[in-house]
Write a protein that holds these residues in place. Sequence first.
Motif, PDB file in Angstrom:
ATOM      1  N   VAL A  76       0.743  -1.244  -0.020  1.00  0.00           N
ATOM      2  CA  VAL A  76       0.079  -0.017  -0.182  1.00  0.00           C
ATOM      3  C   VAL A  76       0.858   1.289   0.025  1.00  0.00           C
ATOM      4  O   VAL A  76       1.910   1.398   0.809  1.00  0.00           O
ATOM      5  CB  VAL A  76      -1.026   0.016   1.044  1.00  0.00           C
ATOM      6  CG1 VAL A  76      -1.894   1.278   1.302  1.00  0.00           C
ATOM      7  CG2 VAL A  76      -1.741  -1.150   1.325  1.00  0.00           C
ATOM      8  N   PHE A  77       0.480   2.272  -0.821  1.00  0.00           N
ATOM      9  CA  PHE A  77       1.160   3.381  -0.880  1.00  0.00           C
ATOM     10  C   PHE A  77       0.501   4.545  -0.681  1.00  0.00           C
ATOM     11  O   PHE A  77      -0.957   4.563  -0.865  1.00  0.00           O
ATOM     12  CB  PHE A  77       1.650   3.794  -2.410  1.00  0.00           C
ATOM     13  CG  PHE A  77       2.752   2.962  -3.035  1.00  0.00           C
ATOM     14  CD1 PHE A  77       4.112   3.462  -2.817  1.00  0.00           C
ATOM     15  CD2 PHE A  77       2.513   1.873  -3.527  1.00  0.00           C
ATOM     16  CE1 PHE A  77       5.138   2.507  -3.342  1.00  0.00           C
ATOM     17  CE2 PHE A  77       3.646   1.029  -3.999  1.00  0.00           C
ATOM     18  CZ  PHE A  77       4.730   1.418  -3.881  1.00  0.00           C
ATOM     19  N   ASN A  78       0.829   5.692   0.095  1.00  0.00           N
ATOM     20  CA  ASN A  78       0.126   6.885   0.572  1.00  0.00           C
ATOM     21  C   ASN A  78       0.511   7.775  -0.262  1.00  0.00           C
ATOM     22  O   ASN A  78       1.222   7.783  -1.342  1.00  0.00           O
ATOM     23  CB  ASN A  78       0.129   7.141   2.225  1.00  0.00           C
ATOM     24  CG  ASN A  78       1.780   7.532   2.147  1.00  0.00           C
ATOM     25  OD1 ASN A  78       2.385   7.763   1.510  1.00  0.00           O
ATOM     26  ND2 ASN A  78       2.025   7.615   3.682  1.00  0.00           N
ATOM     27  N   ASP A  79      -0.128   9.054   0.141  1.00  0.00           N
ATOM     28  CA  ASP A  79       0.155  10.263  -0.730  1.00  0.00           C
ATOM     29  C   ASP A  79       1.528  10.731  -0.823  1.00  0.00           C
ATOM     30  O   ASP A  79       1.940  11.473  -1.874  1.00  0.00           O
ATOM     31  CB  ASP A  79      -0.707  11.420  -0.351  1.00  0.00           C
ATOM     32  CG  ASP A  79      -2.067  11.166  -0.945  1.00  0.00           C
ATOM     33  OD1 ASP A  79      -2.623  10.172  -1.737  1.00  0.00           O
ATOM     34  OD2 ASP A  79      -3.024  11.747  -0.049  1.00  0.00           O
ATOM     35  N   ALA A  80       2.455  10.369   0.028  1.00  0.00           N
ATOM     36  CA  ALA A  80       3.761  10.689   0.236  1.00  0.00           C
ATOM     37  C   ALA A  80       4.606   9.658  -0.326  1.00  0.00           C
ATOM     38  O   ALA A  80       5.688   9.602  -0.375  1.00  0.00           O
ATOM     39  CB  ALA A  80       4.082  10.702   1.845  1.00  0.00           C
ATOM     40  N   ASN A  81       4.047   8.625  -1.162  1.00  0.00           N
ATOM     41  CA  ASN A  81       4.628   7.575  -1.596  1.00  0.00           C
ATOM     42  C   ASN A  81       5.398   6.450  -0.881  1.00  0.00           C
ATOM     43  O   ASN A  81       6.453   6.046  -0.944  1.00  0.00           O
ATOM     44  CB  ASN A  81       5.533   8.081  -3.088  1.00  0.00           C
ATOM     45  CG  ASN A  81       5.753   7.020  -4.096  1.00  0.00           C
ATOM     46  OD1 ASN A  81       4.994   5.997  -4.441  1.00  0.00           O
ATOM     47  ND2 ASN A  81       7.016   6.965  -4.539  1.00  0.00           N
ATOM     48  N   THR A 153      -4.142   4.643  -1.127  1.00  0.00           N
ATOM     49  CA  THR A 153      -4.870   5.481  -0.226  1.00  0.00           C
ATOM     50  C   THR A 153      -4.471   6.760   0.219  1.00  0.00           C
ATOM     51  O   THR A 153      -3.243   7.273   0.086  1.00  0.00           O
ATOM     52  CB  THR A 153      -5.010   4.667   1.069  1.00  0.00           C
ATOM     53  OG1 THR A 153      -6.005   5.185   1.926  1.00  0.00           O
ATOM     54  CG2 THR A 153      -3.887   4.678   1.876  1.00  0.00           C
ATOM     55  N   ASN A 154      -5.556   7.566   0.389  1.00  0.00           N
ATOM     56  CA  ASN A 154      -5.213   8.824   1.073  1.00  0.00           C
ATOM     57  C   ASN A 154      -5.318   9.236   2.359  1.00  0.00           C
ATOM     58  O   ASN A 154      -5.625  10.068   2.986  1.00  0.00           O
ATOM     59  CB  ASN A 154      -5.994  10.077   0.158  1.00  0.00           C
ATOM     60  CG  ASN A 154      -7.444  10.074   0.162  1.00  0.00           C
ATOM     61  OD1 ASN A 154      -8.071   8.986   0.845  1.00  0.00           O
ATOM     62  ND2 ASN A 154      -8.068  10.677  -0.778  1.00  0.00           N
ATOM     63  N   TYR A 155      -5.714   7.789   3.229  1.00  0.00           N
ATOM     64  CA  TYR A 155      -5.745   7.930   4.305  1.00  0.00           C
ATOM     65  C   TYR A 155      -4.564   8.484   5.305  1.00  0.00           C
ATOM     66  O   TYR A 155      -3.496   8.092   5.073  1.00  0.00           O
ATOM     67  CB  TYR A 155      -5.771   6.315   4.912  1.00  0.00           C
ATOM     68  CG  TYR A 155      -6.235   6.077   6.437  1.00  0.00           C
ATOM     69  CD1 TYR A 155      -7.458   6.454   6.952  1.00  0.00           C
ATOM     70  CD2 TYR A 155      -5.327   5.762   7.348  1.00  0.00           C
ATOM     71  CE1 TYR A 155      -7.777   6.246   8.264  1.00  0.00           C
ATOM     72  CE2 TYR A 155      -5.557   5.604   8.660  1.00  0.00           C
ATOM     73  CZ  TYR A 155      -6.864   5.853   9.166  1.00  0.00           C
ATOM     74  OH  TYR A 155      -7.243   5.535  10.495  1.00  0.00           O
ATOM     75  N   SER A 156      -5.036   9.231   6.147  1.00  0.00           N
ATOM     76  CA  SER A 156      -3.961   9.897   6.817  1.00  0.00           C
ATOM     77  C   SER A 156      -4.248   9.963   8.644  1.00  0.00           C
ATOM     78  O   SER A 156      -3.649  10.630   9.371  1.00  0.00           O
ATOM     79  CB  SER A 156      -3.677  11.682   6.659  1.00  0.00           C
ATOM     80  OG  SER A 156      -5.226  12.218   6.918  1.00  0.00           O
ATOM     81  N   GLY A 157      -5.313   8.926   8.973  1.00  0.00           N
ATOM     82  CA  GLY A 157      -5.666   8.710  10.189  1.00  0.00           C
ATOM     83  C   GLY A 157      -4.657   7.968  10.959  1.00  0.00           C
ATOM     84  O   GLY A 157      -3.658   7.772  10.571  1.00  0.00           O
ATOM     85  N   LYS A 158      -5.068   7.636  12.268  1.00  0.00           N
ATOM     86  CA  LYS A 158      -4.316   6.909  13.081  1.00  0.00           C
ATOM     87  C   LYS A 158      -4.285   5.390  12.575  1.00  0.00           C
ATOM     88  O   LYS A 158      -5.121   4.884  12.094  1.00  0.00           O
ATOM     89  CB  LYS A 158      -4.957   6.821  14.549  1.00  0.00           C
ATOM     90  CG  LYS A 158      -4.137   6.196  15.730  1.00  0.00           C
ATOM     91  CD  LYS A 158      -4.639   6.149  16.925  1.00  0.00           C
ATOM     92  CE  LYS A 158      -3.687   5.518  18.057  1.00  0.00           C
ATOM     93  NZ  LYS A 158      -4.365   5.215  19.101  1.00  0.00           N
ATOM     94  N   LEU A 159      -2.831   4.663  12.829  1.00  0.00           N
ATOM     95  CA  LEU A 159      -2.569   3.413  12.240  1.00  0.00           C
ATOM     96  C   LEU A 159      -2.793   2.655  13.610  1.00  0.00           C
ATOM     97  O   LEU A 159      -2.541   2.977  14.751  1.00  0.00           O
ATOM     98  CB  LEU A 159      -0.910   3.292  11.736  1.00  0.00           C
ATOM     99  CG  LEU A 159      -0.761   4.278  10.741  1.00  0.00           C
ATOM    100  CD1 LEU A 159       0.718   3.818  10.374  1.00  0.00           C
ATOM    101  CD2 LEU A 159      -1.668   3.702   9.457  1.00  0.00           C
ATOM    102  N   LYS A 160      -3.532   1.424  13.354  1.00  0.00           N
ATOM    103  CA  LYS A 160      -3.890   0.593  14.341  1.00  0.00           C
ATOM    104  C   LYS A 160      -3.599  -0.992  14.232  1.00  0.00           C
ATOM    105  O   LYS A 160      -4.274  -1.623  13.464  1.00  0.00           O
ATOM    106  CB  LYS A 160      -5.335   0.595  14.749  1.00  0.00           C
ATOM    107  CG  LYS A 160      -5.942   2.024  14.919  1.00  0.00           C
ATOM    108  CD  LYS A 160      -7.529   2.226  14.988  1.00  0.00           C
ATOM    109  CE  LYS A 160      -8.148   3.372  14.532  1.00  0.00           C
ATOM    110  NZ  LYS A 160      -9.006   3.240  13.494  1.00  0.00           N
ATOM    111  N   PRO A 161      -2.358  -1.171  14.690  1.00  0.00           N
ATOM    112  CA  PRO A 161      -2.035  -2.596  14.664  1.00  0.00           C
ATOM    113  C   PRO A 161      -2.932  -3.745  15.449  1.00  0.00           C
ATOM    114  O   PRO A 161      -3.547  -3.319  16.244  1.00  0.00           O
ATOM    115  CB  PRO A 161      -0.643  -2.717  15.600  1.00  0.00           C
ATOM    116  CG  PRO A 161      -0.634  -1.408  16.261  1.00  0.00           C
ATOM    117  CD  PRO A 161      -1.634  -0.636  15.839  1.00  0.00           C
ATOM    118  N   GLN A 162      -3.301  -4.653  14.588  1.00  0.00           N
ATOM    119  CA  GLN A 162      -4.167  -5.831  15.028  1.00  0.00           C
ATOM    120  C   GLN A 162      -3.398  -6.662  16.189  1.00  0.00           C
ATOM    121  O   GLN A 162      -2.784  -7.630  15.817  1.00  0.00           O
ATOM    122  CB  GLN A 162      -4.724  -6.589  13.868  1.00  0.00           C
ATOM    123  CG  GLN A 162      -5.859  -7.473  14.241  1.00  0.00           C
ATOM    124  CD  GLN A 162      -6.393  -8.069  13.059  1.00  0.00           C
ATOM    125  OE1 GLN A 162      -5.618  -8.359  12.000  1.00  0.00           O
ATOM    126  NE2 GLN A 162      -7.798  -8.420  13.056  1.00  0.00           N
TER     127      GLN A 162
END
Length: 193
Positions: A76-81, A153-162
């Motif tokens: 998965v890549f974000n907007d900042a690559n 994704t353009n998701y910028s929220g909190k990352l939540k490890p499972q």
Amino acid sequence: MQTIFVGNKPIILTSNFEKETNHKTFLLRTVNIGKVIKLLNQTDLKAVHLYDKDSENLLKRFLKLLPNTVAGGGKVFNDANEILFIYRNDKWDLPKGRAEAKESIEETAIREVEEETGVEGLKISKPLQTTYHIFKRNGKHRIKVTYWFEMTTNYSGKLKPQIKEGITKVQWLNKKESRQALEHSYANIRILI
């Protein structure tokens, strides 16, 4: 030619018979896969080649040797690559997991990335190479067949490890950080990055 990993050591399916140098060669049609796994796990042997002249059916024939588990995952890549990594069992990995009944492999990949990382708004941009590795569960060896997809994704929220899946960290890593993470990763993940 197809590669299946036992830990970080490859089993290479081939229709070209090569002189043994740092590997051993066995005939695919008659191989005892349990002995091959033991050989790779308990010796300093670098690789095993499984030979069959029928190049069309190498993988199909190999996959019949052990029960298969099908999984889907994402690079998965974000907007900042940056690339989304998870940390589990003292290794950096990409999010992935087992397919559920009546679910397409694309749906599996998106669901597993969301569950393992908390990232939402995933879009598949293209399929990636399928990876194969042998693992042991409940005392029995299995082949995990993982279908990978490049996602954005353009998701910028909190990352939540499972946590219940043993994931202790989720991080976006830039190119340099990704290369460093791969030094503490799995061989089948390295081929995707």
